[in-house]
Design a protein around this motif. Structure first.
Motif, PDB file in Angstrom:
ATOM      1  N   THR A  48       0.842  -1.196   0.000  1.00  0.00           N
ATOM      2  CA  THR A  48       0.000   0.000   0.000  1.00  0.00           C
ATOM      3  C   THR A  48       0.878   1.248   0.000  1.00  0.00           C
ATOM      4  O   THR A  48       2.036   1.214   0.408  1.00  0.00           O
ATOM      5  N   ALA A  49       0.290   2.344  -0.456  1.00  0.00           N
ATOM      6  CA  ALA A  49       1.035   3.604  -0.543  1.00  0.00           C
ATOM      7  C   ALA A  49       0.067   4.770  -0.554  1.00  0.00           C
ATOM      8  O   ALA A  49      -1.097   4.636  -0.965  1.00  0.00           O
ATOM      9  N   ASP A  50       0.558   5.926  -0.123  1.00  0.00           N
ATOM     10  CA  ASP A  50      -0.238   7.148  -0.203  1.00  0.00           C
ATOM     11  C   ASP A  50      -0.216   7.720  -1.615  1.00  0.00           C
ATOM     12  O   ASP A  50      -1.126   8.455  -1.997  1.00  0.00           O
ATOM     13  N   ILE A  51       0.845   7.397  -2.384  1.00  0.00           N
ATOM     14  CA  ILE A  51       0.944   7.842  -3.767  1.00  0.00           C
ATOM     15  C   ILE A  51       1.678   6.758  -4.556  1.00  0.00           C
ATOM     16  O   ILE A  51       2.663   6.192  -4.082  1.00  0.00           O
ATOM     17  N   VAL A  52       1.160   6.446  -5.734  1.00  0.00           N
ATOM     18  CA  VAL A  52       1.785   5.473  -6.631  1.00  0.00           C
ATOM     19  C   VAL A  52       2.146   6.199  -7.920  1.00  0.00           C
ATOM     20  O   VAL A  52       1.284   6.827  -8.559  1.00  0.00           O
ATOM     21  N   VAL A  53       3.416   6.129  -8.302  1.00  0.00           N
ATOM     22  CA  VAL A  53       3.884   6.733  -9.547  1.00  0.00           C
ATOM     23  C   VAL A  53       4.131   5.614 -10.558  1.00  0.00           C
ATOM     24  O   VAL A  53       5.001   4.766 -10.351  1.00  0.00           O
ATOM     25  N   ALA A  54       3.359   5.607 -11.625  1.00  0.00           N
ATOM     26  CA  ALA A  54       3.540   4.623 -12.687  1.00  0.00           C
ATOM     27  C   ALA A  54       4.535   5.178 -13.691  1.00  0.00           C
ATOM     28  O   ALA A  54       4.216   6.052 -14.493  1.00  0.00           O
ATOM     29  N   ALA A  55       5.758   4.662 -13.621  1.00  0.00           N
ATOM     30  CA  ALA A  55       6.805   5.006 -14.582  1.00  0.00           C
ATOM     31  C   ALA A  55       7.252   3.723 -15.267  1.00  0.00           C
ATOM     32  O   ALA A  55       8.433   3.513 -15.530  1.00  0.00           O
ATOM     33  N   ASP A  56       6.276   2.857 -15.524  1.00  0.00           N
ATOM     34  CA  ASP A  56       6.561   1.508 -16.018  1.00  0.00           C
ATOM     35  C   ASP A  56       6.471   1.399 -17.531  1.00  0.00           C
ATOM     36  O   ASP A  56       6.304   0.301 -18.075  1.00  0.00           O
ATOM     37  N   GLY A  57       6.625   2.514 -18.229  1.00  0.00           N
ATOM     38  CA  GLY A  57       6.846   2.469 -19.659  1.00  0.00           C
ATOM     39  C   GLY A  57       5.614   2.400 -20.528  1.00  0.00           C
ATOM     40  O   GLY A  57       4.471   2.458 -20.070  1.00  0.00           O
ATOM     41  N   VAL A  58       5.887   2.253 -21.823  1.00  0.00           N
ATOM     42  CA  VAL A  58       4.846   2.335 -22.837  1.00  0.00           C
ATOM     43  C   VAL A  58       3.825   1.207 -22.722  1.00  0.00           C
ATOM     44  O   VAL A  58       2.695   1.336 -23.185  1.00  0.00           O
ATOM     45  N   ASN A  59       4.214   0.088 -22.099  1.00  0.00           N
ATOM     46  CA  ASN A  59       3.306  -1.047 -21.937  1.00  0.00           C
ATOM     47  C   ASN A  59       2.776  -1.123 -20.511  1.00  0.00           C
ATOM     48  O   ASN A  59       2.505  -2.212 -20.001  1.00  0.00           O
ATOM     49  N   SER A  60       2.605   0.014 -19.880  1.00  0.00           N
ATOM     50  CA  SER A  60       2.284   0.109 -18.456  1.00  0.00           C
ATOM     51  C   SER A  60       1.090  -0.745 -18.046  1.00  0.00           C
ATOM     52  O   SER A  60      -0.038  -0.525 -18.487  1.00  0.00           O
ATOM     53  N   GLU A  61       1.350  -1.710 -17.174  1.00  0.00           N
ATOM     54  CA  GLU A  61       0.250  -2.485 -16.593  1.00  0.00           C
ATOM     55  C   GLU A  61      -0.650  -1.598 -15.742  1.00  0.00           C
ATOM     56  O   GLU A  61      -1.865  -1.773 -15.700  1.00  0.00           O
ATOM     57  N   LEU A  62      -0.043  -0.635 -15.050  1.00  0.00           N
ATOM     58  CA  LEU A  62      -0.817   0.202 -14.139  1.00  0.00           C
ATOM     59  C   LEU A  62      -1.732   1.157 -14.893  1.00  0.00           C
ATOM     60  O   LEU A  62      -2.889   1.359 -14.507  1.00  0.00           O
ATOM     61  N   ALA A  63      -1.231   1.777 -15.954  1.00  0.00           N
ATOM     62  CA  ALA A  63      -2.076   2.684 -16.744  1.00  0.00           C
ATOM     63  C   ALA A  63      -3.250   1.927 -17.349  1.00  0.00           C
ATOM     64  O   ALA A  63      -4.382   2.434 -17.387  1.00  0.00           O
ATOM     65  N   ARG A  64      -3.000   0.706 -17.817  1.00  0.00           N
ATOM     66  CA  ARG A  64      -4.085  -0.077 -18.403  1.00  0.00           C
ATOM     67  C   ARG A  64      -5.091  -0.513 -17.336  1.00  0.00           C
ATOM     68  O   ARG A  64      -6.297  -0.475 -17.551  1.00  0.00           O
ATOM     69  N   ASP A  65      -4.587  -0.923 -16.169  1.00  0.00           N
ATOM     70  CA  ASP A  65      -5.478  -1.334 -15.086  1.00  0.00           C
ATOM     71  C   ASP A  65      -6.368  -0.177 -14.642  1.00  0.00           C
ATOM     72  O   ASP A  65      -7.540  -0.366 -14.297  1.00  0.00           O
ATOM     73  N   ALA A  66      -5.823   1.028 -14.674  1.00  0.00           N
ATOM     74  CA  ALA A  66      -6.592   2.205 -14.251  1.00  0.00           C
ATOM     75  C   ALA A  66      -7.526   2.727 -15.337  1.00  0.00           C
ATOM     76  O   ALA A  66      -8.261   3.686 -15.114  1.00  0.00           O
ATOM     77  N   GLY A  67      -7.478   2.116 -16.521  1.00  0.00           N
ATOM     78  CA  GLY A  67      -8.313   2.588 -17.618  1.00  0.00           C
ATOM     79  C   GLY A  67      -7.796   3.838 -18.273  1.00  0.00           C
ATOM     80  O   GLY A  67      -8.546   4.563 -18.955  1.00  0.00           O
ATOM     81  N   LEU A  68      -6.493   4.120 -18.126  1.00  0.00           N
ATOM     82  CA  LEU A  68      -5.897   5.333 -18.678  1.00  0.00           C
ATOM     83  C   LEU A  68      -5.083   5.070 -19.941  1.00  0.00           C
ATOM     84  O   LEU A  68      -4.478   5.984 -20.489  1.00  0.00           O
ATOM     85  N   MET A  69      -5.025   3.835 -20.382  1.00  0.00           N
ATOM     86  CA  MET A  69      -4.310   3.496 -21.611  1.00  0.00           C
ATOM     87  C   MET A  69      -5.062   2.376 -22.310  1.00  0.00           C
ATOM     88  O   MET A  69      -5.515   1.426 -21.668  1.00  0.00           O
ATOM     89  N   ASP A  70      -5.218   2.529 -23.627  1.00  0.00           N
ATOM     90  CA  ASP A  70      -5.757   1.416 -24.415  1.00  0.00           C
ATOM     91  C   ASP A  70      -4.879   1.236 -25.645  1.00  0.00           C
ATOM     92  O   ASP A  70      -4.091   2.105 -26.012  1.00  0.00           O
ATOM     93  N   TRP A  71      -5.002   0.071 -26.257  1.00  0.00           N
ATOM     94  CA  TRP A  71      -4.184  -0.279 -27.410  1.00  0.00           C
ATOM     95  C   TRP A  71      -5.084  -0.506 -28.623  1.00  0.00           C
ATOM     96  O   TRP A  71      -4.903  -1.457 -29.373  1.00  0.00           O
ATOM     97  N   GLU A  72      -6.024   0.381 -28.822  1.00  0.00           N
ATOM     98  CA  GLU A  72      -7.019   0.167 -29.862  1.00  0.00           C
ATOM     99  C   GLU A  72      -6.588   0.680 -31.228  1.00  0.00           C
ATOM    100  O   GLU A  72      -6.956   0.112 -32.256  1.00  0.00           O
ATOM    101  N   ASP A  73      -5.827   1.773 -31.280  1.00  0.00           N
ATOM    102  CA  ASP A  73      -5.581   2.465 -32.550  1.00  0.00           C
ATOM    103  C   ASP A  73      -4.095   2.467 -32.912  1.00  0.00           C
ATOM    104  O   ASP A  73      -3.299   3.182 -32.284  1.00  0.00           O
TER     105      ASP A  73
END
Length: 565
Positions: free
Chosen positions: A170-195
Motif C-alpha cells: 500500500t502507498a499514499d501515492i503510486v507513480v507509474a513510470a513503467d513504460g509504454v506497456n504500463s500495466e498500471l495505466a491499463r489497469d486504471a483505464g488510462l491506456m488502451d491499445w485500440e488504434d
C-alpha cells in the motif's frame, strides 16, 4: 494482466508513503525528488537491473524552459552516465542515390541547454544506484526483479500495487513510470491499445565503432557528437524515418515508423532497418566494416494524440511513456527529458498536497503543474490539433501528394527560392509542431527535395547486416518456462496476421520468431492460422495492438535482457 484485487480496510500490508514503479528517467526523477522531500519511497524495477528492459534511440535533452533537467537532479550525470554531447544535427532527404542534406542546428538548439546521446542500460543502471542511495536514507530503496502486475484497491479506490513476487504493497501515492506497456495505466483505464495510428514502432541496432574511428569518420573531437536523420523513398511508402547517433564507442542506428503505416504497407521492421544500413550514404561512415552489438525494439507513444491531459486516477499518477509523454514531431524527437520533468513534478505535487484526504488532490495538482510548466503544450501542441483536422484528411493528403508528384510540384520545389525556404521550414519549431502525420512529410516531399536538389552518391555500400535469426540469437533471454506472457485470443489471419510482419522479431518468410503463419488441412480444406512462440520476444508490445492477444510483461527478471538499450 492480473485482475486488480479488492481488499478490506483492515487488511495489513507493507506500507510506503510513495511507491514508484520503474527506474527509468521518469521513475528515477520522481524517486529523487521524493527523497529530497524526505518521503519514504520504494522503487520497484522489473528488470534484474534498471535499463535491462529499456530501449531508446536515444537523445536526452536539457531544455532551458523545463522545470527540471536530469542534471538538476543527479550531479555529474553528463560526465558519468551519458555518451556524447550532440553538437551537429542534420537531416538527409533521399531519392534513390540522390541526397539533399539540411543542417538542423537552429531547430536542435532551440530551447536547448544541452543534448547528449545515451544508452539506456548504462544510463539507467547508474541512475538506479543514485536512487537507491537517496531513497535508502528516507527508509526506502530500490528492489529489482519485481513485476508490478496491477493495482491494489480498497473500497473501489486505488490504495497500492500488486506484484508477482511480493505481497501487495500500500502507498499514499503510486507513480507509474513503467513504460509504454504500463500495466498500471491499463489497469486504471488510462491506456488502451485500440488504434495503431497512435503509436510508433522503433527498431535499433547498436553498432561497434571505437572512439578514434568515430572522430575520424564523422570529423568530430572527443567532446563532440552528431545526430543524423533520414527520410525519403528508402523506406518505400512507410511513414517514418531513420536516425544515427554517435555514442562514446558505438553508433545507435535505427528506424521509427507509424504503426498503422507498417501494417498498411505490410512492412517488416528489420528489413526497413536494413534498407537504411545498406544505403550508399552510410558507406562513408562504415567503409564495409560493420559489427552489430545488439538489436532492439520498442513501442513509442505519439504524444500529439495520446499524452494524457489528466494523467492520474485516485492515488495513481502516470509519468513518461506510461502517460504518453513522447514528443515526436517531424525531426523533433524528445521523450526522456519530458519524463524527467513529469516525474519530478509528480513528486512535488504530492508533497504540496500531502495530508489531503482527497486521493486525487495530487493528480489534480500534478496536471496543473504540467500545464503551467509548458510541458503539455510541447507534448500536445494545439496548433497540431487544428492542422490535423484538414491536413490528415485522406482527400486532402492525396491531393497534396498528387500536386507534389506532378511537374508543377517539381518546378515549385526545384526553384532556388524553395531551397532556402525548405531549410527555414525544417528549422522552425512552430511549423514542425503542426506537421500533419501523412506520407507527404515523411516520403513524398523529402523524396522530391532529394531528387531536385540532391547530390548523387556514388559510394558502394558492402554492408551485410545480420539475419533476423542471428540478431535474435545474439540477444540475452531468461525464458520463463511454462509462463508465456502473451496468449493469442484469435489465431485467424484476419485477427492476428499483422503480427507476423509487424513484430520486429518475426517475418513472413522466417519461422523462428514470435509470430508465424501456418497452413493447415482441416476437413479437406486449407486454412492459414497464426501461431505464437514468446521465447524470442523483445517485449515491445507491437502485437498487443495489431493482433488479438492478451499481453503482459514477463515476471520479474524474466524475458529479454538488453545489454545496451
Amino acid at each position: 494482466m492480473a485482475t486488480s484485487k479488492q481488499t478490506r480496510a483492515d487488511d495489513e500490508y507493507e506500507h510506503y508513503e510513495a511507491v514508484v514503479v520503474g527506474c527509468g528517467p521518469g521513475g528515477a526523477a520522481a524517486a529523487a525528488r521524493f527523497a529530497d522531500h524526505g518521503v519514504e519511497t520504494l522503487v520497484l524495477e522489473r528488470g534484474p537491473e534498471a535499463g535491462s528492459k529499456n530501449v531508446s534511440g536515444g537523445l536526452i535533452y536539457a531544455e532551458e524552459s523545463a522545470p527540471y533537467t536530469i542534471d538538476d537532479l543527479f550531479e555529474n550525470f553528463r560526465e558519468e552516465a551519458s555518451e556524447r554531447p550532440v553538437t551537429d544535427y542534420e537531416i538527409h532527404n533521399i531519392s534513390g542515390n540522390k541526397v539533399k542534406t539540411y543542417d538542423l542546428t537552429d531547430l536542435h538548439e532551440h530551447d536547448t541547454e544541452w543534448c547528449d546521446a545515451v544508452l539506456r542500460r548504462p544510463m539507467d543502471s547508474w541512475l538506479e544506484q543514485r536512487v537507491h542511495e537517496r531513497t535508502s536514507e528516507t527508509g526506502g530503496g530500490v528492489l529489482t526483479d519485481v513485476r508490478v502486475n496491477g493495482l491494489l484497491r480498497e473500497n473501489g479506490e486505488i490504495a497500492g500495487v500488486t506484484c508477482d513476487e511480493l505481497d501487495p504493497i500500500t502507498a499514499d501515492i503510486v507513480v507509474a513510470a513503467d513504460g509504454v506497456n504500463s500495466e498500471l495505466a491499463r489497469d486504471a483505464g488510462l491506456m488502451d491499445w485500440e488504434d495503431p495510428d497512435e503509436w510508433f514502432q522503433g527498431v535499433k541496432a547498436t553498432v561497434e565503432m571505437d572512439a578514434e574511428t568515430i572522430a575520424d569518420r564523422f570529423g568530430i573531437d572527443d567532446d563532440e557528437g552528431v545526430a543524423h536523420l533520414f527520410s525519403g523513398d528508402l523506406f518505400d511508402d512507410v511513414r517514418g524515418g531513420g536516425f544515427l547517433y554517435t555514442n562514446e564507442d558505438s553508433l545507435s542506428i535505427g528506424t521509427v515508423f507509424h504503426l498503422d503505416s507498417l501494417v498498411a504497407e505490410r512492412a517488416e521492421p528489420h528489413e526497413l532497418l536494413d534498407s537504411l544500413l545498406t544505403h550508399p550514404l552510410l558507406a562513408q561512415w562504415f567503409r564495409d566494416e560493420y559489427h552489430e552489438r545488439e538489436y532492439a525494439a520498442k513501442l513509442v507513444p505519439d504524444s500529439k494524440k495520446v499524452a494524457h491531459r489528466e494523467p492520474y486516477r485516485d492515488r495513481l499518477v502516470l509519468v513518461g511513456d506510461a502517460a504518453g509523454q513522447m514528443q515526436a514531431q517531424g525531426p523533433i524527437i524528445k521523450g526522456m527529458n519530458h519524463a524527467v520533468s513529469a516525474g519530478a513534478l509528480a513528486a512535488d505535487a504530492y508533497v504540496v498536497s500531502r495530508g489531503n484526504a482527497d486521493p486525487e488532490s495530487t493528480g489534480r495538482r500534478y496536471t496543473k503543474m504540467l500545464e503551467r510548466s509548458g510541458t503539455m503544450e510541447k507534448l500536445r501542441p494545439r496548433r497540431y490539433d487544428l492542422a490535423r483536422t484538414v491536413g490528415e484528411h485522406d482527400a486532402v493528403a492525396n491531393a497534396v501528394d498528387r500536386v507534389l508528384e506532378s511537374p508543377i510540384g517539381s518546378v515549385a520545389v526545384g526553384n532556388p527560392l524553395s531551397k532556402r525556404a525548405m531549410k527555414l521550414a525544417y528549422n522552425s519549431p512552430f511549423l514542425v509542431s503542426m506537421l500533419p502525420d501523412t506520407a507527404t512529410g515523411y516520403v513524398t516531399l523529402p523524396s522530391l527535395i532529394g531528387e531536385e536538389h540532391g547530390r548523387t552518391i556514388h559510394w558502394d555500400n558492402e554492408i551485410e547486416p545480420p539475419s533476423l535469426e542471428e540478431r535474435i540469437g545474439d540477444l540475452t533471454y531468461d525464458t520463463d518456462v511454462g509462463n508465456p506472457h502473451i496468449h493469442l485470443r484469435d489465431d485467424s489471419v484476419e485477427a492476428s496476421g499483422a503480427a507476423v510482419y509487424a513484430c520486429p522479431v518475426s517475418a513472413e518468410d522466417f519461422g523462428g520468431g514470435c509470430y508465424r503463419s501456418e497452413t493447415v488441412q482441416t476437413n479437406g480444406s486449407e486454412e492459414t492460422l497464426i501461431s505464437l512462440d514468446t521465447q524470442p520476444c523483445v517485449e515491445c508490445g507491437t502485437c498487443a495492438i495489431v493482433a488479438d492477444t492478451d499481453w503482459e510483461h514477463p515476471r520479474g527478471g524474466k524475458g529479454v535482457e538488453f545489454r545496451e538499450g
